[in-house]
Design an enzyme around this catalytic site. Structure first.
Site, PDB file in Angstrom:
ATOM      1  N   ASP A 174     -22.290  25.054 -11.851  1.00 16.74           N
ATOM      2  CA  ASP A 174     -22.359  23.599 -11.649  1.00 16.74           C
ATOM      3  C   ASP A 174     -23.168  22.909 -12.753  1.00 16.74           C
ATOM      4  O   ASP A 174     -22.980  21.732 -13.043  1.00 16.74           O
ATOM      5  CB  ASP A 174     -23.022  23.264 -10.305  1.00 16.74           C
ATOM      6  CG  ASP A 174     -22.675  24.204  -9.174  1.00 16.74           C
ATOM      7  OD1 ASP A 174     -22.411  25.392  -9.446  1.00 16.74           O
ATOM      8  OD2 ASP A 174     -22.702  23.775  -8.019  1.00 16.74           O
ATOM      9  N   ASP A 192     -30.072  18.908 -11.057  1.00 21.75           N
ATOM     10  CA  ASP A 192     -28.915  18.053 -10.788  1.00 21.75           C
ATOM     11  C   ASP A 192     -29.053  16.612 -11.270  1.00 21.75           C
ATOM     12  O   ASP A 192     -28.180  15.779 -10.988  1.00 21.75           O
ATOM     13  CB  ASP A 192     -28.624  18.050  -9.281  1.00 21.75           C
ATOM     14  CG  ASP A 192     -27.999  19.359  -8.831  1.00 21.75           C
ATOM     15  OD1 ASP A 192     -27.069  19.826  -9.510  1.00 21.75           O
ATOM     16  OD2 ASP A 192     -28.454  19.916  -7.821  1.00 21.75           O
TER      17      ASP A 192
HETATM   18  N1  GLY Z   1     -23.527  21.438  -7.033  1.00 21.57           N
HETATM   19  C1  GLY Z   1     -23.462  21.866  -5.703  1.00 21.57           C
HETATM   20  C2  GLY Z   1     -22.097  21.956  -5.177  1.00 21.57           C
HETATM   21  O1  GLY Z   1     -21.120  21.851  -5.875  1.00 21.57           O
HETATM   22  O2  GLY Z   1     -21.987  22.163  -3.978  1.00 21.57           O
END
Ligand code: GLY
Length: 394
Positions: A179, A114
Protein backbone atom coordinates in the site's frame (compact mmCIF):
# COMPACT_ATOMS: atom_id res chain seq x y z
CA UNK A 1 -23.66 -13.32 -0.69
CA UNK A 2 -24.98 -11.32 -3.63
CA UNK A 3 -26.09 -12.98 -6.86
CA UNK A 4 -24.04 -10.88 -9.20
CA UNK A 5 -25.03 -12.71 -12.38
CA UNK A 6 -28.75 -12.05 -11.94
CA UNK A 7 -28.27 -8.41 -11.06
CA UNK A 8 -25.93 -7.90 -13.96
CA UNK A 9 -28.40 -9.39 -16.39
CA UNK A 10 -30.97 -6.86 -15.19
CA UNK A 11 -28.52 -4.05 -15.72
CA UNK A 12 -27.26 -5.20 -19.12
CA UNK A 13 -29.59 -2.99 -21.17
CA UNK A 14 -28.57 0.15 -19.30
CA UNK A 15 -24.93 -0.75 -19.65
CA UNK A 16 -25.21 -1.32 -23.40
CA UNK A 17 -26.90 2.02 -23.93
CA UNK A 18 -24.17 3.69 -21.91
CA UNK A 19 -21.38 2.28 -24.04
CA UNK A 20 -22.95 2.26 -27.49
CA UNK A 21 -23.96 5.86 -27.92
CA UNK A 22 -21.71 8.64 -29.07
CA UNK A 23 -21.84 12.16 -27.68
CA UNK A 24 -22.11 12.58 -23.93
CA UNK A 25 -20.88 9.54 -22.04
CA UNK A 26 -24.12 8.38 -20.46
CA UNK A 27 -22.36 6.07 -18.05
CA UNK A 28 -20.40 8.99 -16.62
CA UNK A 29 -23.30 11.44 -16.72
CA UNK A 30 -25.68 9.06 -15.05
CA UNK A 31 -23.11 8.32 -12.35
CA UNK A 32 -22.61 12.02 -11.71
CA UNK A 33 -26.37 12.47 -11.23
CA UNK A 34 -26.43 9.54 -8.84
CA UNK A 35 -23.36 10.70 -6.91
CA UNK A 36 -24.90 14.14 -6.39
CA UNK A 37 -27.79 12.54 -4.55
CA UNK A 38 -25.74 10.04 -2.58
CA UNK A 39 -22.82 12.23 -1.57
CA UNK A 40 -25.22 15.11 -0.93
CA UNK A 41 -26.89 12.95 1.73
CA UNK A 42 -23.53 11.90 3.15
CA UNK A 43 -22.46 15.54 3.31
CA UNK A 44 -25.57 16.41 5.29
CA UNK A 45 -24.85 13.57 7.72
CA UNK A 46 -21.26 14.75 8.07
CA UNK A 47 -21.84 18.40 8.77
CA UNK A 48 -23.68 19.85 11.71
CA UNK A 49 -23.09 23.55 11.93
CA UNK A 50 -19.38 24.07 12.33
CA UNK A 51 -18.78 20.44 13.25
CA UNK A 52 -17.38 18.44 10.37
CA UNK A 53 -17.08 14.68 10.66
CA UNK A 54 -15.32 12.26 8.34
CA UNK A 55 -17.54 9.44 7.08
CA UNK A 56 -15.74 6.17 6.46
CA UNK A 57 -18.41 3.49 6.14
CA UNK A 58 -22.02 2.54 6.87
CA UNK A 59 -22.76 -0.26 9.30
CA UNK A 60 -25.87 -1.43 11.18
CA UNK A 61 -27.90 1.42 9.72
CA UNK A 62 -25.46 4.14 10.77
CA UNK A 63 -22.83 6.20 9.02
CA UNK A 64 -19.53 5.65 10.82
CA UNK A 65 -17.01 8.43 11.26
CA UNK A 66 -13.26 8.37 11.84
CA UNK A 67 -10.80 10.70 13.60
CA UNK A 68 -8.41 12.69 11.45
CA UNK A 69 -5.41 10.45 12.11
CA UNK A 70 -7.16 7.42 10.56
CA UNK A 71 -5.62 6.34 7.24
CA UNK A 72 -8.94 6.91 5.41
CA UNK A 73 -9.47 10.48 6.61
CA UNK A 74 -8.56 12.19 3.32
CA UNK A 75 -10.87 10.29 1.01
CA UNK A 76 -14.09 12.13 1.81
CA UNK A 77 -12.51 15.54 1.18
CA UNK A 78 -11.02 14.03 -1.99
CA UNK A 79 -14.41 12.78 -3.15
CA UNK A 80 -15.85 16.25 -2.64
CA UNK A 81 -13.07 17.69 -4.81
CA UNK A 82 -13.86 15.08 -7.46
CA UNK A 83 -17.52 16.06 -7.30
CA UNK A 84 -16.42 19.62 -7.96
CA UNK A 85 -14.31 18.41 -10.90
CA UNK A 86 -17.17 16.32 -12.30
CA UNK A 87 -19.89 18.97 -11.90
CA UNK A 88 -18.13 22.35 -11.92
CA UNK A 89 -20.45 23.33 -9.08
CA UNK A 90 -18.70 25.63 -6.58
CA UNK A 91 -20.86 24.25 -3.77
CA UNK A 92 -18.76 21.05 -3.82
CA UNK A 93 -15.51 23.04 -3.77
CA UNK A 94 -16.63 25.00 -0.72
CA UNK A 95 -17.36 21.85 1.25
CA UNK A 96 -14.23 20.17 -0.09
CA UNK A 97 -12.15 23.09 1.16
CA UNK A 98 -13.66 22.90 4.64
CA UNK A 99 -13.17 19.12 4.87
CA UNK A 100 -9.62 19.44 3.55
CA UNK A 101 -8.57 22.13 6.00
CA UNK A 102 -9.93 20.12 8.89
CA UNK A 103 -6.99 17.79 8.21
CA UNK A 104 -4.39 20.52 8.73
CA UNK A 105 -2.53 18.85 11.61
CA UNK A 106 -1.84 15.66 9.62
CA UNK A 107 1.14 17.41 8.06
CA UNK A 108 2.97 16.76 11.35
CA UNK A 109 1.87 13.14 11.80
CA UNK A 110 4.82 10.75 11.88
CA UNK A 111 3.54 7.56 13.54
CA UNK A 112 2.32 5.85 10.36
CA UNK A 113 2.94 6.07 6.64
CA UNK A 114 -0.52 6.79 5.30
CA UNK A 115 -0.14 10.58 5.25
CA UNK A 116 0.41 10.38 1.49
CA UNK A 117 -3.13 9.09 1.02
CA UNK A 118 -4.55 11.49 3.58
CA UNK A 119 -2.96 14.71 2.40
CA UNK A 120 -2.58 14.10 -1.32
CA UNK A 121 -6.24 13.13 -1.84
CA UNK A 122 -7.42 16.23 0.03
CA UNK A 123 -4.83 19.03 -0.25
CA UNK A 124 -3.34 17.63 -3.46
CA UNK A 125 -6.65 17.70 -5.29
CA UNK A 126 -7.49 21.09 -3.82
CA UNK A 127 -4.20 22.48 -5.10
CA UNK A 128 -4.65 20.90 -8.53
CA UNK A 129 -8.19 22.16 -8.97
CA UNK A 130 -8.05 25.55 -7.26
CA UNK A 131 -4.38 26.47 -7.28
CA UNK A 132 -4.61 27.25 -3.60
CA UNK A 133 -0.96 28.13 -2.92
CA UNK A 134 -0.87 27.68 0.90
CA UNK A 135 -1.70 24.00 0.28
CA UNK A 136 1.82 23.57 -1.11
CA UNK A 137 3.28 24.23 2.33
CA UNK A 138 1.08 21.53 3.82
CA UNK A 139 2.16 19.02 1.18
CA UNK A 140 5.85 19.81 1.67
CA UNK A 141 5.58 19.59 5.47
CA UNK A 142 3.76 16.26 5.10
CA UNK A 143 6.59 15.00 2.89
CA UNK A 144 9.05 15.97 5.63
CA UNK A 145 7.01 14.07 8.21
CA UNK A 146 6.74 11.01 5.97
CA UNK A 147 10.48 11.14 5.33
CA UNK A 148 11.15 10.63 9.04
CA UNK A 149 10.04 7.05 8.40
CA UNK A 150 12.81 6.46 5.84
CA UNK A 151 15.19 3.72 6.93
CA UNK A 152 18.48 4.44 5.22
CA UNK A 153 20.02 0.93 5.33
CA UNK A 154 16.92 -0.76 3.97
CA UNK A 155 16.17 2.10 1.58
CA UNK A 156 12.47 2.05 2.41
CA UNK A 157 9.81 4.01 4.24
CA UNK A 158 8.62 2.01 7.23
CA UNK A 159 4.85 1.54 6.90
CA UNK A 160 3.71 0.63 10.37
CA UNK A 161 5.29 1.34 13.71
CA UNK A 162 5.86 -1.80 15.77
CA UNK A 163 5.44 -0.32 19.24
CA UNK A 164 1.65 -0.21 19.22
CA UNK A 165 -1.56 -1.95 18.18
CA UNK A 166 -1.83 -5.38 16.55
CA UNK A 167 1.29 -4.61 14.53
CA UNK A 168 3.37 -4.89 17.71
CA UNK A 169 2.39 -8.56 18.04
CA UNK A 170 3.81 -9.82 14.76
CA UNK A 171 7.51 -9.74 15.56
CA UNK A 172 8.26 -7.27 12.75
CA UNK A 173 11.09 -4.74 12.82
CA UNK A 174 10.46 -2.62 9.77
CA UNK A 175 7.28 -3.73 8.00
CA UNK A 176 6.62 -2.32 4.55
CA UNK A 177 3.26 -2.94 2.95
CA UNK A 178 2.58 -2.73 -0.76
CA UNK A 179 0.00 0.00 0.00
CA UNK A 180 2.95 2.28 0.72
CA UNK A 181 3.48 2.72 -3.02
CA UNK A 182 0.46 5.02 -2.83
CA UNK A 183 2.28 7.50 -0.59
CA UNK A 184 5.03 8.19 -3.11
CA UNK A 185 3.07 10.60 -5.27
CA UNK A 186 3.09 13.12 -2.44
CA UNK A 187 6.89 12.86 -2.22
CA UNK A 188 7.34 13.30 -5.97
CA UNK A 189 5.08 16.34 -5.87
CA UNK A 190 6.88 17.78 -2.84
CA UNK A 191 10.16 17.74 -4.78
CA UNK A 192 8.51 19.51 -7.70
CA UNK A 193 7.07 22.14 -5.38
CA UNK A 194 10.10 22.70 -3.14
CA UNK A 195 13.04 21.87 -5.40
CA UNK A 196 14.32 19.60 -2.62
CA UNK A 197 15.30 16.35 -4.35
CA UNK A 198 15.49 14.41 -1.08
CA UNK A 199 11.84 13.43 -1.39
CA UNK A 200 12.31 12.24 -4.96
CA UNK A 201 15.29 10.07 -3.99
CA UNK A 202 13.43 8.52 -1.07
CA UNK A 203 10.46 7.73 -3.32
CA UNK A 204 12.68 6.14 -5.98
CA UNK A 205 14.60 4.11 -3.42
CA UNK A 206 11.38 2.86 -1.86
CA UNK A 207 9.88 1.96 -5.26
CA UNK A 208 13.09 0.13 -6.28
CA UNK A 209 13.37 -1.88 -3.08
CA UNK A 210 9.69 -2.76 -3.30
CA UNK A 211 10.14 -3.84 -6.90
CA UNK A 212 13.04 -6.03 -5.83
CA UNK A 213 11.44 -7.63 -2.80
CA UNK A 214 7.65 -7.55 -2.90
CA UNK A 215 6.92 -9.38 -6.15
CA UNK A 216 6.58 -12.99 -7.16
CA UNK A 217 7.42 -14.51 -10.52
CA UNK A 218 3.81 -14.36 -11.67
CA UNK A 219 3.57 -10.58 -11.13
CA UNK A 220 1.52 -10.79 -7.92
CA UNK A 221 2.85 -9.30 -4.72
CA UNK A 222 3.14 -10.00 -1.02
CA UNK A 223 1.30 -7.70 1.30
CA UNK A 224 4.07 -7.24 3.90
CA UNK A 225 7.85 -7.40 3.59
CA UNK A 226 9.69 -7.02 6.87
CA UNK A 227 13.21 -5.54 6.74
CA UNK A 228 16.06 -5.46 9.20
CA UNK A 229 16.52 -1.71 9.59
CA UNK A 230 20.17 -2.16 10.64
CA UNK A 231 21.33 -4.29 7.71
CA UNK A 232 18.59 -3.75 5.15
CA UNK A 233 18.09 -7.52 4.78
CA UNK A 234 14.63 -8.95 4.19
CA UNK A 235 13.50 -10.74 7.37
CA UNK A 236 10.30 -12.20 5.99
CA UNK A 237 7.34 -11.92 3.66
CA UNK A 238 3.76 -12.40 4.76
CA UNK A 239 0.25 -11.02 4.78
CA UNK A 240 -1.77 -8.87 7.14
CA UNK A 241 -5.02 -8.38 5.25
CA UNK A 242 -4.96 -11.21 2.73
CA UNK A 243 -6.04 -14.83 2.91
CA UNK A 244 -2.55 -16.24 3.49
CA UNK A 245 1.10 -15.29 3.27
CA UNK A 246 1.36 -16.72 -0.25
CA UNK A 247 -1.98 -15.46 -1.54
CA UNK A 248 -2.69 -12.38 -3.63
CA UNK A 249 -4.77 -9.95 -1.57
CA UNK A 250 -6.88 -8.13 -4.17
CA UNK A 251 -6.47 -4.57 -2.91
CA UNK A 252 -2.73 -5.07 -2.55
CA UNK A 253 -2.49 -5.95 -6.24
CA UNK A 254 -4.52 -2.83 -7.04
CA UNK A 255 -2.21 -0.61 -4.95
CA UNK A 256 0.81 -2.09 -6.74
CA UNK A 257 -0.63 -1.45 -10.18
CA UNK A 258 -1.72 2.08 -9.35
CA UNK A 259 1.50 2.93 -7.47
CA UNK A 260 3.90 1.85 -10.23
CA UNK A 261 1.86 3.58 -12.93
CA UNK A 262 2.13 6.84 -10.95
CA UNK A 263 5.83 6.32 -10.18
CA UNK A 264 6.45 5.99 -13.93
CA UNK A 265 4.63 9.26 -14.47
CA UNK A 266 7.00 11.17 -12.20
CA UNK A 267 10.25 9.48 -13.20
CA UNK A 268 9.87 8.17 -16.74
CA UNK A 269 11.74 5.04 -15.60
CA UNK A 270 10.69 2.16 -17.89
CA UNK A 271 11.14 -0.37 -15.05
CA UNK A 272 8.13 1.14 -13.26
CA UNK A 273 5.93 0.98 -16.33
CA UNK A 274 7.05 -2.64 -16.90
CA UNK A 275 6.14 -3.50 -13.33
CA UNK A 276 2.72 -1.86 -13.62
CA UNK A 277 2.08 -3.87 -16.78
CA UNK A 278 3.21 -7.11 -15.12
CA UNK A 279 0.77 -6.52 -12.28
CA UNK A 280 -1.96 -5.62 -14.77
CA UNK A 281 -1.36 -8.90 -16.63
CA UNK A 282 -1.64 -10.80 -13.37
CA UNK A 283 -4.87 -9.06 -12.36
CA UNK A 284 -6.49 -9.36 -15.79
CA UNK A 285 -5.70 -13.06 -15.81
CA UNK A 286 -7.39 -13.63 -12.45
CA UNK A 287 -10.54 -11.51 -12.58
CA UNK A 288 -13.97 -13.13 -12.61
CA UNK A 289 -16.21 -12.66 -15.65
CA UNK A 290 -17.84 -9.47 -14.35
CA UNK A 291 -14.37 -7.99 -13.55
CA UNK A 292 -14.95 -7.21 -9.86
CA UNK A 293 -12.43 -9.20 -7.82
CA UNK A 294 -13.08 -11.30 -4.79
CA UNK A 295 -11.31 -9.89 -1.75
CA UNK A 296 -8.33 -12.20 -2.31
CA UNK A 297 -7.55 -13.77 -5.70
CA UNK A 298 -6.56 -17.00 -3.95
CA UNK A 299 -9.35 -17.34 -1.43
CA UNK A 300 -10.33 -21.03 -1.64
CA UNK A 301 -14.00 -20.18 -1.03
CA UNK A 302 -14.39 -18.39 -4.36
CA UNK A 303 -17.15 -17.97 -5.62
CA UNK A 304 -18.81 -18.24 -2.20
CA UNK A 305 -16.96 -15.37 -0.62
CA UNK A 306 -16.94 -11.58 -0.65
CA UNK A 307 -16.27 -9.25 -3.52
CA UNK A 308 -14.22 -6.14 -2.99
CA UNK A 309 -15.61 -3.18 -4.92
CA UNK A 310 -12.78 -0.99 -3.63
CA UNK A 311 -10.21 -3.14 -5.45
CA UNK A 312 -12.22 -2.89 -8.65
CA UNK A 313 -12.48 0.90 -8.38
CA UNK A 314 -8.73 1.35 -7.72
CA UNK A 315 -7.86 -1.10 -10.50
CA UNK A 316 -10.20 0.60 -12.99
CA UNK A 317 -8.71 4.00 -12.26
CA UNK A 318 -5.16 2.63 -12.61
CA UNK A 319 -6.01 0.85 -15.87
CA UNK A 320 -7.19 4.12 -17.40
CA UNK A 321 -3.89 5.63 -16.32
CA UNK A 322 -2.03 2.73 -17.92
CA UNK A 323 -4.07 3.06 -21.09
CA UNK A 324 -3.20 6.76 -21.27
CA UNK A 325 0.49 5.83 -21.00
CA UNK A 326 0.59 2.85 -23.37
CA UNK A 327 -2.39 3.23 -25.72
CA UNK A 328 -3.15 -0.47 -25.22
CA UNK A 329 -6.90 -0.76 -25.70
CA UNK A 330 -7.22 -3.85 -23.50
CA UNK A 331 -6.61 -1.72 -20.41
CA UNK A 332 -9.32 0.71 -21.36
CA UNK A 333 -11.79 -2.06 -22.25
CA UNK A 334 -11.29 -3.76 -18.90
CA UNK A 335 -11.55 -0.49 -17.00
CA UNK A 336 -14.79 0.30 -18.86
CA UNK A 337 -16.10 -3.16 -18.00
CA UNK A 338 -15.28 -2.68 -14.33
CA UNK A 339 -17.08 0.66 -14.22
CA UNK A 340 -20.08 -0.88 -15.94
CA UNK A 341 -20.33 -3.64 -13.37
CA UNK A 342 -19.76 -1.23 -10.48
CA UNK A 343 -22.50 1.00 -11.90
CA UNK A 344 -24.98 -1.87 -11.97
CA UNK A 345 -27.41 -2.64 -9.12
CA UNK A 346 -25.06 -5.44 -8.08
CA UNK A 347 -22.62 -2.92 -6.65
CA UNK A 348 -24.10 0.56 -6.84
CA UNK A 349 -26.54 1.36 -4.08
CA UNK A 350 -30.06 2.53 -4.76
CA UNK A 351 -30.46 6.23 -4.15
CA UNK A 352 -31.41 7.02 -0.57
CA UNK A 353 -29.77 3.85 0.77
CA UNK A 354 -26.27 2.81 1.85
CA UNK A 355 -25.93 5.83 4.16
CA UNK A 356 -25.17 7.99 1.12
CA UNK A 357 -22.13 6.01 -0.02
CA UNK A 358 -22.11 5.21 -3.73
CA UNK A 359 -20.80 1.65 -3.82
CA UNK A 360 -21.69 -1.40 -1.76
CA UNK A 361 -19.70 -4.59 -1.17
CA UNK A 362 -16.16 -3.73 -0.22
CA UNK A 363 -13.89 -5.47 2.24
CA UNK A 364 -11.66 -3.56 4.66
CA UNK A 365 -9.74 -6.32 6.41
CA UNK A 366 -11.26 -9.75 6.57
CA UNK A 367 -8.62 -11.30 8.85
CA UNK A 368 -9.23 -8.50 11.33
CA UNK A 369 -13.00 -8.87 11.03
CA UNK A 370 -13.32 -5.23 10.10
CA UNK A 371 -15.33 -3.67 7.31
CA UNK A 372 -16.59 -6.83 5.63
CA UNK A 373 -19.05 -6.42 2.76
CA UNK A 374 -19.66 -2.75 3.48
CA UNK A 375 -19.36 0.58 1.67
CA UNK A 376 -15.96 2.22 2.12
CA UNK A 377 -15.11 5.86 1.45
CA UNK A 378 -12.06 4.95 -0.60
CA UNK A 379 -14.08 2.72 -2.93
CA UNK A 380 -16.20 5.79 -3.76
CA UNK A 381 -13.13 8.01 -4.09
CA UNK A 382 -11.43 5.81 -6.68
CA UNK A 383 -14.73 5.16 -8.45
CA UNK A 384 -15.19 8.93 -8.95
CA UNK A 385 -11.55 9.22 -10.02
CA UNK A 386 -12.04 6.45 -12.59
CA UNK A 387 -15.07 8.30 -13.97
CA UNK A 388 -12.96 11.44 -14.34
CA UNK A 389 -10.16 9.53 -16.05
CA UNK A 390 -12.65 7.89 -18.42
CA UNK A 391 -14.20 11.25 -19.23
CA UNK A 392 -10.80 12.83 -19.80
CA UNK A 393 -9.88 10.09 -22.29
CA UNK A 394 -12.92 10.96 -24.34
N1 GLY B 1 -4.07 0.66 3.22
C1 GLY B 1 -4.91 -0.21 3.93
C2 GLY B 1 -5.85 -0.94 3.08
O1 GLY B 1 -5.79 -0.94 1.88
O2 GLY B 1 -6.72 -1.58 3.66
Amino acid sequence: MINVKQLLAAAAVAVLSATACSGPDTLVEENIANAKVQLGALLTASEQGDTLRIPSTYKDGQVRFVPIDDWVSGFFAGSLWYMYELTGDEMWAEHARAHTEKLDSIQYLTWHHDVGFMVYDSYGNGLRLKGNDPYKKVIIQTAKSLSTRYREKAGVLQSWSVDRGWQSKRGWQCPVIIDNMMNLELLFQATKMSGDSTFFHIAVSHADRTLENHFREDGSCYHVVDYDPETGAVRGRCTAQGYSDESAWARGQAWALYGYARAYDYTGYPRYLDQAEKVARYILGRLPEDLVPYWDYDCPDIPDTYRDASSAAITASALYDLYAKTGKSLYREKADGMLETLSSPAFRAEQGTNGGFILMHSVGSLPHGSGIDVPLNYADYYFLEALIRRRNLK
